[in-house]
Motif scaffolding. Structure first.
Motif, short mmCIF file in Angstrom:
data_model
loop_
_atom_site.label_atom_id
_atom_site.label_comp_id
_atom_site.label_asym_id
_atom_site.label_seq_id
_atom_site.Cartn_x
_atom_site.Cartn_y
_atom_site.Cartn_z
N PHE A 129 17.43 -0.46 -19.93
CA PHE A 129 17.13 0.03 -21.28
C PHE A 129 16.73 1.51 -21.22
O PHE A 129 16.16 1.98 -20.24
CB PHE A 129 16.00 -0.79 -21.90
N ASN A 135 11.04 0.95 -26.74
CA ASN A 135 11.44 -0.05 -25.75
C ASN A 135 10.29 -0.46 -24.82
O ASN A 135 10.54 -1.01 -23.73
CB ASN A 135 12.60 0.48 -24.91
N SER A 138 10.36 -4.16 -23.99
CA SER A 138 11.35 -4.45 -22.93
C SER A 138 10.78 -4.09 -21.56
O SER A 138 10.98 -4.83 -20.58
CB SER A 138 12.64 -3.66 -23.18
#
Length: 325
Positions: A129, A135, A138
């Motif tokens: 990612f 993010n 993530s």
């Protein structure tokens, strides 16, 4: 209000039914976490990782695994951390392992430099990612996944940010004093009754459609928090059922709540606060936010000294911090 009143008026057998279902859910999640099989991740780790460094913990009894959230471009900060607080690799003979967790970069030049850095230090974990504030969830899930896959016998996992100073010695010595088997530990600066940020201009914005409750569950501030290995497994399993786009530290809190894990507050974590440097305070605390690159070596060198250089004023500041909320 009507729904809340109806909920409060539930009869005893209805409360028992709800409680039974909650306990059953937690038991099933616990069993799923206990039997978690990460062989599929190991067999196909290139699906998840640009760089996985899977053998870092092999044949090592890791006491404290530290995963530092870092940005791809910030190699100078990683170097600074390696030369200071991450340079402590043992606490009372117990192994401490520190790694840096990165997302990917749009820049081929930056990526090439990261590959060289990883080859040299073997302390980089990188996901596919793009590394950005959006993010961070993530990155958090990847951190838990890597810990339970490649370092499954680490007793404790510290998640922190590259902007922080971490007192590994103080934290490690505290963890060694825990008079219990290290289970169900989710410890940090606990945030109580935090309300979702409804300002669309904010990086922590959460719309009512995405999260409708007035308050977030209790959670540990994201700058630095510790989980035991079993909690890392539970959070990882629970993460697939938590879809609210909330800040990453709140996300961990939601996963912990789903897994039936209650956060433990320690005022020795500073949370998002920067603590003005004082040697007495820094010998006592576990973390401080936003510590400058030039300040880290000064703090580290002071803390390595054997003498007690705390003056009366410094001791008072340490005591004030010790008893602060």
């Amino acid at each position: 209000m009507c729904k809340e009143m109806s909920f409060c008026r539930l009869r005893t057998h209805q409360w028992c039914f709800l409680l039974f279902n909650v306990l059953l859910f937690h038991a099933l999640l616990f069993e799923q976490a206990r039997k978690l099989d990460m062989n599929a991740v190991r067999a196909n780790d290139t699906h998840w990782y640009v760089i996985s460094n899977p053998r870092v913990c092999t044949d090592q009894d890791v006491f404290l695994l530290t995963l530092v959230f870092s940005t791809p471009e910030n190699s100078s900060r990683r170097e600074n951390i390696r030369g200071t607080w991450a340079n402590r690799t043992h606490v009372q003979g117990f192994l401490v392992q520190t790694l840096f967790l990165l997302g990917s970069s749009h820049s081929p030049t930056t990526q090439a430099a990261i590959m060289v850095e990883s080859k040299h230090y073997a302390d980089i974990i990188q996901g596919w990612f793009i590394d950005s504030h959006k993010n961070l969830i993530s990155k958090t899930v990847l951190a838990m996944q890597w810990a339970v896959t490649y370092c499954p016998f680490a007793r404790f996992i510290l998640i922190t940010d590259e902007s922080a100073f971490i007192n590994i010695l103080a934290l490690g010595e505290y963890l060694l004093t825990l008079r219990r088997h290290p289970e169900d530990l989710y410890m940090g600066r606990v945030v109580h009754q935090d309300m979702p940020d409804r300002d669309p201009r904010s990086t922590r914005y959460v719309s009512p459609n995405q999260y409708s409750h007035k308050y977030f569950p209790d959670y540990c501030a994201g700058l630095a928090f510790v989980v035991s290995q079993d909690v890392a497994r539970k959070v990882y399993v629970a993460s697939s059922g938590v879809v609210a786009p909330v800040p990453y530290d709140v996300f961990v809190g939601l996963c912990a709540q789903r897994a039936g894990v209650v956060p433990t507050h320690s005022f020795r974590f500073s949370g998002e606060r920067h603590i003005h440097y004082n040697i007495c305070c820094y010998r006592f605390l576990f973390s401080s936010a936003d510590v400058g690159t030039s300040e880290l070596p000064l703090i580290w060198n002071d803390l390595q000294s054997k003498g007690n250089y705390c003056n009366r004023q410094g001791k008072q500041k340490a005591n004030n911090f010790r008893y602060s909320k």
